[in-house]
Scaffold this motif. Structure first.
Motif, mmCIF file in Angstrom:
data_model
loop_
_atom_site.group_PDB
_atom_site.id
_atom_site.type_symbol
_atom_site.label_atom_id
_atom_site.label_comp_id
_atom_site.label_asym_id
_atom_site.label_seq_id
_atom_site.Cartn_x
_atom_site.Cartn_y
_atom_site.Cartn_z
ATOM 1 N N TRP A 406 42.139 30.826 35.025
ATOM 2 C CA TRP A 406 40.813 31.434 34.929
ATOM 3 C C TRP A 406 40.139 31.481 36.305
ATOM 4 O O TRP A 406 39.515 32.479 36.662
ATOM 5 C CB TRP A 406 39.981 30.643 33.922
ATOM 6 N N ALA A 407 40.302 30.428 37.080
ATOM 7 C CA ALA A 407 39.765 30.418 38.436
ATOM 8 C C ALA A 407 40.482 31.449 39.302
ATOM 9 O O ALA A 407 39.847 32.239 40.021
ATOM 10 C CB ALA A 407 39.906 29.024 39.045
ATOM 11 N N ASP A 408 41.803 31.475 39.250
ATOM 12 C CA ASP A 408 42.570 32.435 40.040
ATOM 13 C C ASP A 408 42.204 33.876 39.699
ATOM 14 O O ASP A 408 42.028 34.721 40.581
ATOM 15 C CB ASP A 408 44.071 32.237 39.806
ATOM 16 N N ALA A 409 42.118 34.179 38.402
ATOM 17 C CA ALA A 409 41.871 35.556 37.975
ATOM 18 C C ALA A 409 40.493 36.033 38.413
ATOM 19 O O ALA A 409 40.333 37.187 38.853
ATOM 20 C CB ALA A 409 42.016 35.655 36.461
ATOM 21 N N GLN A 410 39.498 35.163 38.318
ATOM 22 C CA GLN A 410 38.157 35.569 38.748
ATOM 23 C C GLN A 410 38.122 35.762 40.262
ATOM 24 O O GLN A 410 37.548 36.743 40.763
ATOM 25 C CB GLN A 410 37.134 34.530 38.300
ATOM 26 N N LYS A 411 38.722 34.855 40.995
ATOM 27 C CA LYS A 411 38.772 35.008 42.445
ATOM 28 C C LYS A 411 39.504 36.300 42.840
ATOM 29 O O LYS A 411 39.095 36.990 43.786
ATOM 30 C CB LYS A 411 39.443 33.794 43.087
ATOM 31 N N GLY A 449 41.791 20.115 40.489
ATOM 32 C CA GLY A 449 42.889 21.021 40.788
ATOM 33 C C GLY A 449 42.773 22.392 40.182
ATOM 34 O O GLY A 449 43.721 23.193 40.242
ATOM 35 N N TYR A 450 41.637 22.745 39.588
ATOM 36 C CA TYR A 450 41.466 24.086 39.033
ATOM 37 C C TYR A 450 41.305 25.115 40.156
ATOM 38 O O TYR A 450 41.789 26.245 40.049
ATOM 39 C CB TYR A 450 40.233 24.164 38.129
ATOM 40 N N LEU A 451 40.612 24.722 41.192
ATOM 41 C CA LEU A 451 40.365 25.588 42.338
ATOM 42 C C LEU A 451 41.232 25.140 43.510
ATOM 43 O O LEU A 451 41.502 23.947 43.669
ATOM 44 C CB LEU A 451 38.886 25.532 42.727
ATOM 45 N N THR A 452 41.656 26.075 44.331
ATOM 46 C CA THR A 452 42.499 25.744 45.476
ATOM 47 C C THR A 452 41.651 25.198 46.613
ATOM 48 O O THR A 452 40.503 25.618 46.813
ATOM 49 C CB THR A 452 43.254 26.989 45.963
ATOM 50 N N GLN A 453 42.190 24.289 47.389
ATOM 51 C CA GLN A 453 41.462 23.692 48.507
ATOM 52 C C GLN A 453 41.097 24.731 49.561
ATOM 53 O O GLN A 453 40.060 24.627 50.213
ATOM 54 C CB GLN A 453 42.288 22.566 49.134
ATOM 55 N N ASP A 454 41.941 25.736 49.725
ATOM 56 C CA ASP A 454 41.638 26.876 50.587
ATOM 57 C C ASP A 454 41.127 27.997 49.685
ATOM 58 O O ASP A 454 41.870 28.512 48.836
ATOM 59 C CB ASP A 454 42.903 27.319 51.327
ATOM 60 N N PRO A 455 39.857 28.422 49.842
ATOM 61 C CA PRO A 455 39.307 29.408 48.911
ATOM 62 C C PRO A 455 39.979 30.774 48.997
ATOM 63 O O PRO A 455 39.838 31.589 48.074
ATOM 64 C CB PRO A 455 37.834 29.498 49.330
ATOM 65 N N THR A 456 40.701 31.042 50.066
ATOM 66 C CA THR A 456 41.379 32.336 50.202
ATOM 67 C C THR A 456 42.714 32.365 49.459
ATOM 68 O O THR A 456 43.328 33.427 49.331
ATOM 69 C CB THR A 456 41.634 32.664 51.684
ATOM 70 N N PHE A 458 45.505 31.168 46.141
ATOM 71 C CA PHE A 458 45.592 31.119 44.682
ATOM 72 C C PHE A 458 46.702 30.153 44.278
ATOM 73 O O PHE A 458 47.687 29.986 45.005
ATOM 74 C CB PHE A 458 45.917 32.499 44.105
ATOM 75 N N HIS A 459 46.557 29.546 43.120
ATOM 76 C CA HIS A 459 47.693 28.814 42.554
ATOM 77 C C HIS A 459 48.811 29.809 42.243
ATOM 78 O O HIS A 459 49.986 29.535 42.489
ATOM 79 C CB HIS A 459 47.274 28.085 41.279
ATOM 80 N N ASP A 460 48.416 30.953 41.672
ATOM 81 C CA ASP A 460 49.374 32.000 41.329
ATOM 82 C C ASP A 460 48.799 33.350 41.760
ATOM 83 O O ASP A 460 47.938 33.904 41.078
ATOM 84 C CB ASP A 460 49.641 32.009 39.819
ATOM 85 N N PRO A 461 49.234 33.869 42.899
ATOM 86 C CA PRO A 461 48.685 35.155 43.373
ATOM 87 C C PRO A 461 48.979 36.309 42.432
ATOM 88 O O PRO A 461 48.359 37.374 42.550
ATOM 89 C CB PRO A 461 49.350 35.344 44.744
ATOM 90 N N ASN A 462 49.918 36.134 41.498
ATOM 91 C CA ASN A 462 50.270 37.188 40.542
ATOM 92 C C ASN A 462 49.683 36.935 39.171
ATOM 93 O O ASN A 462 50.161 37.477 38.173
ATOM 94 C CB ASN A 462 51.787 37.307 40.449
ATOM 95 N N VAL A 463 48.616 36.141 39.129
ATOM 96 C CA VAL A 463 48.052 35.755 37.830
ATOM 97 C C VAL A 463 47.641 36.948 36.992
ATOM 98 O O VAL A 463 47.734 36.920 35.760
ATOM 99 C CB VAL A 463 46.846 34.812 38.059
ATOM 100 N N CYS A 464 47.222 38.031 37.622
ATOM 101 C CA CYS A 464 46.729 39.178 36.861
ATOM 102 C C CYS A 464 47.810 40.210 36.541
ATOM 103 O O CYS A 464 47.558 41.145 35.760
ATOM 104 C CB CYS A 464 45.593 39.852 37.632
ATOM 105 N N THR A 465 48.967 40.075 37.139
ATOM 106 C CA THR A 465 50.010 41.098 36.952
ATOM 107 C C THR A 465 50.318 41.376 35.484
ATOM 108 O O THR A 465 50.422 42.549 35.090
ATOM 109 C CB THR A 465 51.301 40.672 37.697
ATOM 110 N N PRO A 466 50.455 40.374 34.604
ATOM 111 C CA PRO A 466 50.776 40.686 33.204
ATOM 112 C C PRO A 466 49.624 41.365 32.451
ATOM 113 O O PRO A 466 49.860 41.902 31.358
ATOM 114 C CB PRO A 466 51.061 39.301 32.605
ATOM 115 N N TYR A 467 48.439 41.355 33.014
ATOM 116 C CA TYR A 467 47.278 41.834 32.244
ATOM 117 C C TYR A 467 46.701 43.143 32.750
ATOM 118 O O TYR A 467 45.949 43.804 32.039
ATOM 119 C CB TYR A 467 46.161 40.759 32.285
ATOM 120 N N ILE A 468 47.043 43.531 33.981
ATOM 121 C CA ILE A 468 46.463 44.737 34.532
ATOM 122 C C ILE A 468 46.960 45.944 33.748
ATOM 123 O O ILE A 468 48.177 46.168 33.600
ATOM 124 C CB ILE A 468 46.805 44.883 36.030
#
Length: 470
Positions: A406-411, A449-456, A458-468
């Motif tokens: 959820w954090a990754d997708a919003q970011k 650990g929900y948010l990454t220490q570096d705000p730029t 992602f835990h998973d940069p492809n988090v949105c791929t299955p949903y786009i």
């Protein structure tokens, strides 16, 4: 009552003693930010144990007990200033700044009440603590030294802009901001804060002033909003031009540097009735005695080589005026803030998933990954768009694993625009607060650990791929 000539002289003396040597910053090209909520404007739900310890109360309907700053000051008139000062100095301090720097935050949005400009408060009918402006100066100095850019957010406006909301400073069903008198007070606040931002050294981290936080969403209940938006920008630009600060696309006029009289400079600028209407001209006149008092309040222990005055102001950049975007409101009479633009301007949207999507993981991710708000706003002239408030809250019981997604997708989606500002930088961790910090605190989200220490990142940069476009 002192003469206007005396006020002019005092104002010029006070202001020239305050001029900063730092050039004003611009908003970062990509904002990675947090809100400093409940610092100078307390929302008791965010720190329930401290609020009760202070003498506040909790109730289901916040208008029926001591659950806002207004009611707290009314209940404790002789001790409120000292109590609030203790809170201001503990809730946001140097250690918080260090933490924000360590995790890559480049911007903070600071919610403020109109009462931070104390002469605007009608002490017979309005109840708020004094001294917040000095604490704001302290915090801004710390942020400036850390290299963090600041947005000053007019979060709680005169008369209350939203009913039954703690963030408005007073919980009441009777929202009376949308009147000529309170629009006028908000514009005086705007002019004063613009002058202070450009002239007080600690304020040189400020890049933007936001006109209003979350007005009533039904535009039929906010009459005069369009005129207020236009006047907000004109007041800021008039003050900047009077100080000799260049505004892109606007021919410079006489400044305080040539006239040594701020009201004379403002009056000359206001002669152009195509730009400065009667209301703006009256605001410029009425802000002078208010600014005198504020300048005196802030003037202690500040020195300046006056030879640097002209060069310093010419190096400054015009502030970015910021508004809630057009799509925040609905209705045929909603005003487009893009129509108010003079110089740099940005737009803000707040997206919390209450009723936005079905209450399940797939619906949340599908909606945010296909978010079209940036594009739709741009088509209305509302660009660049930032997401000035968002969090990890859900309307269902969310697992730790989902909150990472959820954090990754919003970011991912919010980062396609000007960037994002999380609500909030911290939340009280206590038994009374329960699990509130889990989904509303940036620092707690990092710890879990929900948010990454570096705000730029992602835990998973492809988090949105299955949903786009799914």
């Amino acid at each position: 009552m002192p003469s206007l000539r005396f006020l002019h002289t005092l104002l010029f003396t006070a202001l020239t003693a305050l001029v900063a040597v730092n050039a004003a910053p611009e908003l970062p090209s990509k904002i990675y930010g947090v809100n400093l909520g409940s610092w100078l404007l307390i929302e008791p739900w965010m720190l329930p144990q401290e609020w009760v310890d202070m003498g506040g109360q909790q109730c289901d309907d916040c208008s029926t007990c001591i659950a806002s700053e207004f009611e707290f000051a009314k209940a404790y008139p002789t001790t409120v200033d000292a109590t609030m000062k203790k809170h201001w100095q503990s809730w946001f301090a140097q250690n918080d700044v260090k933490q924000l720097v360590a995790v890559g935050i480049n911007t903070v949005r600071i919610p403020l009440g109109y009462w931070i400009v104390e002469p605007l408060v009608d002490r017979k009918t309005e109840y708020y603590a004094k001294g917040g402006l000095l604490e704001l100066r302290r915090g801004l100095k710390q942020l400036r030294e850390a290299g963090i850019t600041v947005i000053l957010d007019h979060h709680a406006l005169p008369g209350v802009q939203a009913p039954n909301q703690m963030f408005a400073g007073r919980c009441t069903k009777d929202a009376q901001f949308y009147t000529p008198a309170n629009y006028h007070r908000a514009l005086i606040w705007t002019g004063v804060m613009t002058a202070v931002t450009h002239l007080v050294p600690a304020f040189s981290a400020v890049a933007s002033i936001e006109a209003m936080n979350e007005p009533i969403m039904d535009a039929s209940k906010t009459p005069g909003m369009g005129d207020f938006q236009k006047n907000f920008v004109k007041v800021i630009r008039a003050v900047e031009l009077s100080l000799g600060i260049p505004v892109p696309g606007v021919n410079p006029g006489p400044s305080i540097l040539s006239s040594h009289n701020v009201t004379a400079a403002l009056a000359t600028l206001s002669e152009n009735k195509d730009v400065f209407n009667d209301e703006v001209r009256q605001v410029l006149k009425d802000m002078v005695p208010v600014l005198v008092k504020v300048a005196v309040q802030l003037a202690a222990n500040i020195n300046l080589d006056k030879q640097d005055l002209r060069a310093t102001l010419r190096k400054k950049k015009a502030l970015t005026t910021t508004f809630m975007d057009l799509n925040w409101q609905w209705g045929v009479n909603r005003a487009n803030p893009a129509d108010a633009k003079i110089g740099p301007q940005a737009y803000d949207n707040h997206l919390y998933y209450s009723g936005v999507a079905d209450a399940n993981e797939e619906a949340y991710l599908k909606h945010v990954c296909n978010l079209d708000r940036i594009e739709s706003d741009a088509n209305l002239g509302n660009t660049p768009l930032m997401f000035g408030e968002w969090g990890l809250s859900t309307q269902f019981s969310a697992s730790d694993e989902f909150l990472k997604k959820w954090a990754d997708a919003q970011k991912f989606s919010y980062g396609k625009g000007a960037g994002w500002i999380f609500w909030n930088f911290k939340i009280e961790v206590s038994q009374k607060a329960g699990e509130t910090a889990r989904q509303w605190s940036y620092l707690e989200g990092l710890r879990r650990g929900y948010l990454t220490q570096d705000p730029t990142k992602f835990h998973d940069p492809n988090v949105c791929t299955p949903y786009i476009n799914a």
